[in-house]
Design a protein around this motif. Structure first.
Motif, PDB file in Angstrom:
ATOM      1  N   GLN A 306      33.133  40.999  17.146  1.00 40.37           N
ATOM      2  CA  GLN A 306      34.514  40.573  17.368  1.00 40.37           C
ATOM      3  C   GLN A 306      35.342  41.726  17.937  1.00 40.37           C
ATOM      4  OE1 GLN A 306      36.279  38.758  13.929  1.00 40.37           O
ATOM      5  NE2 GLN A 306      34.607  37.319  13.629  1.00 40.37           N
ATOM      6  N   GLY A 307      35.171  42.914  17.376  1.00 43.18           N
ATOM      7  CA  GLY A 307      35.912  44.073  17.858  1.00 43.18           C
ATOM      8  C   GLY A 307      35.571  44.409  19.302  1.00 43.18           C
ATOM      9  N   SER A 308      34.292  44.305  19.661  1.00 42.09           N
ATOM     10  CA  SER A 308      33.864  44.603  21.031  1.00 42.09           C
ATOM     11  C   SER A 308      34.465  43.624  22.024  1.00 42.09           C
ATOM     12  CB  SER A 308      32.330  44.558  21.122  1.00 42.09           C
ATOM     13  OG  SER A 308      31.746  45.519  20.273  1.00 42.09           O
ATOM     14  N   ILE A 309      34.470  42.337  21.666  1.00 37.89           N
ATOM     15  CA  ILE A 309      35.029  41.317  22.557  1.00 37.89           C
ATOM     16  C   ILE A 309      36.534  41.532  22.742  1.00 37.89           C
ATOM     17  CG2 ILE A 309      35.532  38.845  22.782  1.00 37.89           C
ATOM     18  CD1 ILE A 309      32.823  38.289  21.527  1.00 37.89           C
ATOM     19  N   ILE A 310      37.219  41.877  21.656  1.00 34.51           N
ATOM     20  CA  ILE A 310      38.656  42.148  21.749  1.00 34.51           C
ATOM     21  C   ILE A 310      38.920  43.369  22.626  1.00 34.51           C
ATOM     22  CG2 ILE A 310      40.698  42.866  20.429  1.00 34.51           C
ATOM     23  CD1 ILE A 310      39.523  41.191  18.091  1.00 34.51           C
ATOM     24  N   LEU A 311      38.096  44.416  22.467  1.00 32.86           N
ATOM     25  CA  LEU A 311      38.253  45.628  23.270  1.00 32.86           C
ATOM     26  C   LEU A 311      38.044  45.321  24.748  1.00 32.86           C
ATOM     27  CD1 LEU A 311      38.703  48.676  23.371  1.00 32.86           C
ATOM     28  CD2 LEU A 311      36.245  48.995  22.986  1.00 32.86           C
ATOM     29  N   ILE A 312      37.035  44.515  25.045  1.00 29.80           N
ATOM     30  CA  ILE A 312      36.787  44.118  26.439  1.00 29.80           C
ATOM     31  C   ILE A 312      37.984  43.351  27.001  1.00 29.80           C
ATOM     32  CG2 ILE A 312      35.371  42.641  27.924  1.00 29.80           C
ATOM     33  CD1 ILE A 312      32.991  43.317  26.077  1.00 29.80           C
ATOM     34  N   ALA A 313      38.564  42.474  26.166  1.00 31.82           N
ATOM     35  CA  ALA A 313      39.734  41.705  26.606  1.00 31.82           C
ATOM     36  C   ALA A 313      40.913  42.621  26.914  1.00 31.82           C
ATOM     37  CB  ALA A 313      40.124  40.689  25.533  1.00 31.82           C
ATOM     38  N   VAL A 314      41.113  43.644  26.080  1.00 30.50           N
ATOM     39  CA  VAL A 314      42.197  44.608  26.307  1.00 30.50           C
ATOM     40  C   VAL A 314      41.987  45.354  27.620  1.00 30.50           C
ATOM     41  CG1 VAL A 314      43.277  46.730  25.465  1.00 30.50           C
ATOM     42  CG2 VAL A 314      42.728  44.899  23.857  1.00 30.50           C
ATOM     43  N   ILE A 315      40.747  45.774  27.876  1.00 29.36           N
ATOM     44  CA  ILE A 315      40.432  46.491  29.115  1.00 29.36           C
ATOM     45  C   ILE A 315      40.683  45.597  30.330  1.00 29.36           C
ATOM     46  CG2 ILE A 315      38.573  47.542  30.464  1.00 29.36           C
ATOM     47  CD1 ILE A 315      37.337  48.450  27.788  1.00 29.36           C
ATOM     48  N   ILE A 316      40.246  44.325  30.229  1.00 23.06           N
ATOM     49  CA  ILE A 316      40.471  43.381  31.337  1.00 23.06           C
ATOM     50  C   ILE A 316      41.962  43.191  31.576  1.00 23.06           C
ATOM     51  CG2 ILE A 316      40.228  40.973  32.060  1.00 23.06           C
ATOM     52  CD1 ILE A 316      37.518  40.946  30.662  1.00 23.06           C
ATOM     53  N   ASN A 317      42.738  43.055  30.477  1.00 20.17           N
ATOM     54  CA  ASN A 317      44.181  42.891  30.614  1.00 20.17           C
ATOM     55  C   ASN A 317      44.809  44.087  31.318  1.00 20.17           C
ATOM     56  OD1 ASN A 317      44.082  40.453  29.329  1.00 20.17           O
ATOM     57  ND2 ASN A 317      44.830  41.193  27.360  1.00 20.17           N
ATOM     58  N   ALA A 318      44.353  45.297  30.950  1.00 21.83           N
ATOM     59  CA  ALA A 318      44.896  46.510  31.556  1.00 21.83           C
ATOM     60  C   ALA A 318      44.569  46.576  33.041  1.00 21.83           C
ATOM     61  CB  ALA A 318      44.345  47.740  30.838  1.00 21.83           C
ATOM     62  N   VAL A 319      43.328  46.229  33.397  1.00 22.19           N
ATOM     63  CA  VAL A 319      42.916  46.249  34.806  1.00 22.19           C
ATOM     64  C   VAL A 319      43.694  45.220  35.617  1.00 22.19           C
ATOM     65  CG1 VAL A 319      40.999  45.793  36.386  1.00 22.19           C
ATOM     66  CG2 VAL A 319      40.603  47.133  34.308  1.00 22.19           C
ATOM     67  N   VAL A 320      43.843  44.020  35.036  1.00 23.68           N
ATOM     68  CA  VAL A 320      44.580  42.963  35.726  1.00 23.68           C
ATOM     69  C   VAL A 320      46.031  43.356  35.938  1.00 23.68           C
ATOM     70  CG1 VAL A 320      45.473  40.617  35.475  1.00 23.68           C
ATOM     71  CG2 VAL A 320      43.076  41.081  34.993  1.00 23.68           C
ATOM     72  N   LYS A 321      46.665  43.904  34.887  1.00 17.11           N
ATOM     73  CA  LYS A 321      48.070  44.304  35.009  1.00 17.11           C
ATOM     74  C   LYS A 321      48.239  45.385  36.061  1.00 17.11           C
ATOM     75  CE  LYS A 321      52.132  45.741  32.438  1.00 17.11           C
ATOM     76  NZ  LYS A 321      52.577  46.662  33.474  1.00 17.11           N
ATOM     77  N   ARG A 322      47.303  46.345  36.091  1.00 17.76           N
ATOM     78  CA  ARG A 322      47.381  47.412  37.084  1.00 17.76           C
ATOM     79  C   ARG A 322      47.256  46.835  38.489  1.00 17.76           C
ATOM     80  NH1 ARG A 322      43.214  50.364  35.459  1.00 17.76           N
ATOM     81  NH2 ARG A 322      44.402  51.096  33.656  1.00 17.76           N
ATOM     82  N   GLY A 323      46.359  45.857  38.638  1.00 16.59           N
ATOM     83  CA  GLY A 323      46.176  45.225  39.942  1.00 16.59           C
ATOM     84  C   GLY A 323      47.401  44.441  40.373  1.00 16.59           C
ATOM     85  N   VAL A 324      48.009  43.705  39.428  1.00 14.59           N
ATOM     86  CA  VAL A 324      49.211  42.928  39.745  1.00 14.59           C
ATOM     87  C   VAL A 324      50.363  43.857  40.125  1.00 14.59           C
ATOM     88  CG1 VAL A 324      50.962  41.383  38.789  1.00 14.59           C
ATOM     89  CG2 VAL A 324      48.544  40.969  38.328  1.00 14.59           C
ATOM     90  N   ASP A 325      50.513  44.960  39.381  1.00 15.87           N
ATOM     91  CA  ASP A 325      51.576  45.919  39.685  1.00 15.87           C
ATOM     92  C   ASP A 325      51.389  46.521  41.076  1.00 15.87           C
ATOM     93  OD1 ASP A 325      52.700  45.452  37.240  1.00 15.87           O
ATOM     94  OD2 ASP A 325      51.850  47.233  36.267  1.00 15.87           O
ATOM     95  N   ARG A 326      50.131  46.848  41.422  1.00 15.96           N
ATOM     96  CA  ARG A 326      49.862  47.390  42.757  1.00 15.96           C
ATOM     97  C   ARG A 326      50.203  46.359  43.833  1.00 15.96           C
ATOM     98  NH1 ARG A 326      44.480  49.049  41.256  1.00 15.96           N
ATOM     99  NH2 ARG A 326      44.481  51.128  40.342  1.00 15.96           N
ATOM    100  N   ASN A 327      49.861  45.109  43.548  1.00 13.81           N
ATOM    101  CA  ASN A 327      50.131  44.043  44.510  1.00 13.81           C
ATOM    102  C   ASN A 327      51.624  43.901  44.780  1.00 13.81           C
ATOM    103  OD1 ASN A 327      49.005  42.070  46.218  1.00 13.81           O
ATOM    104  ND2 ASN A 327      49.572  40.456  44.780  1.00 13.81           N
TER     105      ASN A 327
END
Length: 334
Positions: A306-327
């Protein structure tokens, strides 16, 4: 420069289809678990899983609004325990009381807790994490004082009160129907009202929202009041479901609620979150809680998975937000 723009566009596109990807992951995970244990996708188990996830999903709605405004609420478990305890003591003393009165009483207590919390944050200028940590202990203390440190057990509760969580309509458990009703109401509130749009405006850019005439303080006050009300409602439903009220009820449950929001794509940085996302996040967490024991995964591994899946979700959220901000930055430059 063109390659960089392509990467930015790709990152931004992930945000648009994130819920679809999460749904695909849930379906694949369900198929894998079904292969390991054929009883997983039976109607009985699905109904049990959704019933067990209903309270969590109700709380994620309020937590999403809180996180969207760049806040956090660590007191929801304590608010839940306090509201549930007061409702349990009430039905214990007055067994003939209508269960709806108990639900309204618990919800009102939750709203009061949320109003106090919202006042400290919006008017007092206290950081949400500090205010909620402090009130978490206050609410727990009041719960123990109200109960005298004792439990309210199943035999002290009337069947009508316990029936809130065990009854069904059209073959669907009442908890699930309540959760669906709340999601429909909150979806309309967020998508089709001015206040709903203002909540996201405050979370996206508080300074711009203030300049445009939005009262940030009132929005924050409202958001924490809604969170409190939903916590109070969840407290009554929790006590009815488990037929037990005690001082340490839902201890640490706020972490599961936050995890469901993160899994559903709600950005911890604020300004971003969808109803569809938190529904899927709650379902995914419910599947993990339900399925891992079914396939005989060790409790220690369950926590790690459960912790690993949550951590992966946090990383994906961070990458997505960074991409949206760049856009957004690229569009401004262009």
């Amino acid at each position: 420069m063109a390659n960089k723009g392509a990467k930015t566009t790709f990152s931004a596109s992930i945000a648009k289809f994130r819920e679809l990807g999460l749904l695909g992951f849930i379906l694949v995970l369900s198929i894998v678990i079904q292969i390991r244990n054929p009883s997983f996708l039976t109607l009985e188990n699905i109904n049990d899983m959704l019933t067990n996830t209903a309270i969590l999903s109700i709380l994620t709605v309020g937590m999403m609004l809180v996180i969207v405004t760049r806040g956090i609420d660590l007191s929801i478990g304590a608010t839940l325990a306090l509201s549930g305890m007061i409702a349990a003591l009430t039905v214990k003393t007055y067994p003939g009381i209508n269960p709806i009165v108990a639900i309204l009483e618990g919800t009102l207590i939750g709203v009061i807790c949320g109003v106090v919390l919202g006042y400290l944050i919006s008017k007092g200028g206290i950081l949400p994490i500090i205010a909620t940590l402090g009130l978490m202990n206050v609410f727990r203390g009041i719960t123990f004082m109200a109960s005298g440190g004792k439990w309210v057990s199943a035999h002290q509760m009337p069947d009508s009160f316990k029936g809130i969580a065990t009854s069904s309509l059209w073959g669907v458990n009442t908890l699930i129907l309540i959760a669906i009703f709340i999601y429909v109401v909150m979806y309309y509130f967020i998508s089709h009202t001015r206040t709903g749009r203002q909540i996201y405006a405050v979370g996206s850019n508080p300074e711009s929202a203030q300049i445009s005439g939005i009262n940030n303080g009132k929005i924050l006050w409202l958001v924490y009041s809604i969170m409190g009300g939903l916590s109070g409602l969840a407290g009554v439903l929790w006590v009815s479901k488990f037929a037990s009220a005690q001082g340490d009820t839902a201890m640490g449950y706020e972490l599961s609620v936050i995890a469901a929001c993160v899994l559903g794509g709600v950005s911890i940085a604020g300004g971003s979150g969808k109803i569809s996302g938190i529904i899927l996040g709650s379902i995914l967490l419910g599947i993990l809680n339900n399925a891992l024991p079914l396939i005989n995964v060790s409790p220690f591994w369950q926590m790690g998975i459960q912790g690993s899946i949550i951590l992966i979700a946090v990383i994906i959220n961070a990458v997505v937000k960074r991409g949206v901000d760049r856009n957004h930055l690229m569009r401004r430059v262009i």
